[in-house]
Design a protein around this motif. Sequence first.
Motif, PDB file in Angstrom:
ATOM      1  N   ILE A   8       0.850  -1.200   0.000  1.00 41.99           N
ATOM      2  CA  ILE A   8       0.000   0.000   0.000  1.00 41.99           C
ATOM      3  C   ILE A   8       0.881   1.244   0.000  1.00 41.99           C
ATOM      4  O   ILE A   8       0.620   2.205  -0.743  1.00 41.99           O
ATOM      5  N   HIS A   9       1.926   1.238   0.800  1.00 43.05           N
ATOM      6  CA  HIS A   9       2.847   2.372   0.886  1.00 43.05           C
ATOM      7  C   HIS A   9       3.498   2.643  -0.474  1.00 43.05           C
ATOM      8  O   HIS A   9       3.569   3.797  -0.919  1.00 43.05           O
ATOM      9  N   VAL A  10       3.948   1.603  -1.141  1.00 50.53           N
ATOM     10  CA  VAL A  10       4.590   1.764  -2.453  1.00 50.53           C
ATOM     11  C   VAL A  10       3.606   2.363  -3.467  1.00 50.53           C
ATOM     12  O   VAL A  10       3.963   3.275  -4.221  1.00 50.53           O
ATOM     13  N   TRP A  11       2.378   1.877  -3.462  1.00 46.54           N
ATOM     14  CA  TRP A  11       1.380   2.434  -4.383  1.00 46.54           C
ATOM     15  C   TRP A  11       1.082   3.896  -4.062  1.00 46.54           C
ATOM     16  O   TRP A  11       0.927   4.718  -4.968  1.00 46.54           O
ATOM     17  N   LEU A  12       1.009   4.215  -2.785  1.00 47.56           N
ATOM     18  CA  LEU A  12       0.772   5.608  -2.396  1.00 47.56           C
ATOM     19  C   LEU A  12       1.934   6.506  -2.802  1.00 47.56           C
ATOM     20  O   LEU A  12       1.730   7.659  -3.185  1.00 47.56           O
ATOM     21  N   VAL A  13       3.154   5.982  -2.733  1.00 45.16           N
ATOM     22  CA  VAL A  13       4.326   6.747  -3.192  1.00 45.16           C
ATOM     23  C   VAL A  13       4.171   7.074  -4.672  1.00 45.16           C
ATOM     24  O   VAL A  13       4.361   8.229  -5.086  1.00 45.16           O
ATOM     25  N   LEU A  14       3.835   6.084  -5.475  1.00 43.90           N
ATOM     26  CA  LEU A  14       3.665   6.306  -6.913  1.00 43.90           C
ATOM     27  C   LEU A  14       2.549   7.312  -7.207  1.00 43.90           C
ATOM     28  O   LEU A  14       2.712   8.202  -8.045  1.00 43.90           O
ATOM     29  N   ILE A  15       1.448   7.189  -6.500  1.00 46.76           N
ATOM     30  CA  ILE A  15       0.336   8.122  -6.694  1.00 46.76           C
ATOM     31  C   ILE A  15       0.736   9.530  -6.270  1.00 46.76           C
ATOM     32  O   ILE A  15       0.453  10.516  -6.966  1.00 46.76           O
ATOM     33  N   SER A  16       1.427   9.650  -5.137  1.00 40.99           N
ATOM     34  CA  SER A  16       1.842  10.959  -4.626  1.00 40.99           C
ATOM     35  C   SER A  16       2.799  11.658  -5.595  1.00 40.99           C
ATOM     36  O   SER A  16       2.641  12.850  -5.878  1.00 40.99           O
ATOM     37  N   ILE A  17       3.776  10.927  -6.095  1.00 42.98           N
ATOM     38  CA  ILE A  17       4.726  11.515  -7.047  1.00 42.98           C
ATOM     39  C   ILE A  17       4.009  11.946  -8.318  1.00 42.98           C
ATOM     40  O   ILE A  17       4.247  13.048  -8.839  1.00 42.98           O
ATOM     41  N   THR A  18       3.119  11.109  -8.805  1.00 47.18           N
ATOM     42  CA  THR A  18       2.362  11.442 -10.017  1.00 47.18           C
ATOM     43  C   THR A  18       1.513  12.688  -9.812  1.00 47.18           C
ATOM     44  O   THR A  18       1.485  13.585 -10.670  1.00 47.18           O
ATOM     45  N   LEU A  19       0.827  12.768  -8.680  1.00 45.54           N
ATOM     46  CA  LEU A  19       0.004  13.946  -8.394  1.00 45.54           C
ATOM     47  C   LEU A  19       0.841  15.207  -8.270  1.00 45.54           C
ATOM     48  O   LEU A  19       0.448  16.273  -8.753  1.00 45.54           O
ATOM     49  N   PHE A  20       2.012  15.109  -7.630  1.00 46.33           N
ATOM     50  CA  PHE A  20       2.880  16.285  -7.508  1.00 46.33           C
ATOM     51  C   PHE A  20       3.319  16.767  -8.890  1.00 46.33           C
ATOM     52  O   PHE A  20       3.242  17.967  -9.192  1.00 46.33           O
ATOM     53  N   GLN A  21       3.779  15.845  -9.713  1.00 51.38           N
ATOM     54  CA  GLN A  21       4.231  16.222 -11.051  1.00 51.38           C
ATOM     55  C   GLN A  21       3.083  16.820 -11.870  1.00 51.38           C
ATOM     56  O   GLN A  21       3.254  17.850 -12.534  1.00 51.38           O
ATOM     57  N   PHE A  22       1.919  16.188 -11.813  1.00 52.94           N
ATOM     58  CA  PHE A  22       0.762  16.692 -12.551  1.00 52.94           C
ATOM     59  C   PHE A  22       0.397  18.100 -12.095  1.00 52.94           C
ATOM     60  O   PHE A  22       0.205  19.004 -12.913  1.00 52.94           O
ATOM     61  N   ARG A  23       0.296  18.270 -10.780  1.00 51.80           N
ATOM     62  CA  ARG A  23      -0.096  19.582 -10.255  1.00 51.80           C
ATOM     63  C   ARG A  23       0.920  20.661 -10.610  1.00 51.80           C
ATOM     64  O   ARG A  23       0.551  21.786 -10.960  1.00 51.80           O
ATOM     65  N   TYR A  24       2.205  20.340 -10.521  1.00 53.96           N
ATOM     66  CA  TYR A  24       3.225  21.339 -10.837  1.00 53.96           C
ATOM     67  C   TYR A  24       3.118  21.775 -12.294  1.00 53.96           C
ATOM     68  O   TYR A  24       3.075  22.971 -12.590  1.00 53.96           O
ATOM     69  N   LYS A  89       3.408  27.667  -5.146  1.00 52.06           N
ATOM     70  CA  LYS A  89       2.920  28.999  -4.799  1.00 52.06           C
ATOM     71  C   LYS A  89       3.725  30.143  -5.397  1.00 52.06           C
ATOM     72  O   LYS A  89       3.229  31.249  -5.507  1.00 52.06           O
ATOM     73  N   LYS A  90       4.959  29.915  -5.762  1.00 52.55           N
ATOM     74  CA  LYS A  90       5.811  30.984  -6.271  1.00 52.55           C
ATOM     75  C   LYS A  90       5.844  30.962  -7.792  1.00 52.55           C
ATOM     76  O   LYS A  90       5.222  30.132  -8.442  1.00 52.55           O
ATOM     77  N   SER A  91       6.614  31.878  -8.356  1.00 54.51           N
ATOM     78  CA  SER A  91       6.786  31.913  -9.807  1.00 54.51           C
ATOM     79  C   SER A  91       8.241  32.243 -10.120  1.00 54.51           C
ATOM     80  O   SER A  91       9.026  32.551  -9.231  1.00 54.51           O
ATOM     81  N   GLY A  92       8.579  32.150 -11.377  1.00 53.87           N
ATOM     82  CA  GLY A  92       9.931  32.492 -11.815  1.00 53.87           C
ATOM     83  C   GLY A  92      10.959  31.475 -11.372  1.00 53.87           C
ATOM     84  O   GLY A  92      10.689  30.283 -11.249  1.00 53.87           O
ATOM     85  N   SER A  93      12.161  31.968 -11.088  1.00 54.23           N
ATOM     86  CA  SER A  93      13.265  31.066 -10.746  1.00 54.23           C
ATOM     87  C   SER A  93      13.047  30.385  -9.392  1.00 54.23           C
ATOM     88  O   SER A  93      13.474  29.246  -9.201  1.00 54.23           O
ATOM     89  N   THR A  94      12.369  31.034  -8.460  1.00 53.55           N
ATOM     90  CA  THR A  94      12.083  30.409  -7.165  1.00 53.55           C
ATOM     91  C   THR A  94      11.221  29.168  -7.358  1.00 53.55           C
ATOM     92  O   THR A  94      11.457  28.127  -6.747  1.00 53.55           O
ATOM     93  N   GLN A  95      10.248  29.285  -8.237  1.00 53.16           N
ATOM     94  CA  GLN A  95       9.370  28.143  -8.515  1.00 53.16           C
ATOM     95  C   GLN A  95      10.166  26.995  -9.126  1.00 53.16           C
ATOM     96  O   GLN A  95      10.034  25.846  -8.703  1.00 53.16           O
ATOM     97  N   TRP A  96      10.991  27.292 -10.099  1.00 56.65           N
ATOM     98  CA  TRP A  96      11.760  26.259 -10.799  1.00 56.65           C
ATOM     99  C   TRP A  96      12.769  25.582  -9.866  1.00 56.65           C
ATOM    100  O   TRP A  96      12.877  24.362  -9.832  1.00 56.65           O
ATOM    101  N   VAL A  97      13.492  26.372  -9.089  1.00 54.96           N
ATOM    102  CA  VAL A  97      14.472  25.816  -8.150  1.00 54.96           C
ATOM    103  C   VAL A  97      13.761  24.973  -7.091  1.00 54.96           C
ATOM    104  O   VAL A  97      14.238  23.889  -6.724  1.00 54.96           O
ATOM    105  N   SER A  98      12.629  25.444  -6.614  1.00 53.49           N
ATOM    106  CA  SER A  98      11.860  24.691  -5.618  1.00 53.49           C
ATOM    107  C   SER A  98      11.372  23.362  -6.190  1.00 53.49           C
ATOM    108  O   SER A  98      11.421  22.330  -5.522  1.00 53.49           O
TER     109      SER A  98
END
Length: 121
Positions: A8-24, A89-98
Amino acid sequence: MYPIVKQIHVWLVLISITLFQFRYWYFKFRAQPVGQVVRILPHAVDTLLLITGVSLAVLALLNPLVATWLGFKLIALLVYIMAGTLAMKKSGSTQWVSYLLATLAVLYMLWTAIHKTAWPW
């Protein structure tokens, strides 16, 4: 019990990473805000991820002060949370570096979880 919680933990890791990438990337290239489900779902998944992670540590009798890889993984988790928040939440280089820092923190956490060592060299 441990193998089930770990899966379950491994599947949640995959879902969490996918959601982060999608949202970004959605946030980066779309002017309109994401829907309510896409805003709430990552928090629910990450909460379950934290619960399963703590459960795995308890089941395996791991102490992050003794198992240094786990302690460093928890520090990387804090870096990921802070950097991921700035990336959304940020933009520009701060967003990219973050974003890069958050992604590197995730890669480090994956590496430490697989190899059970704090240092990749």
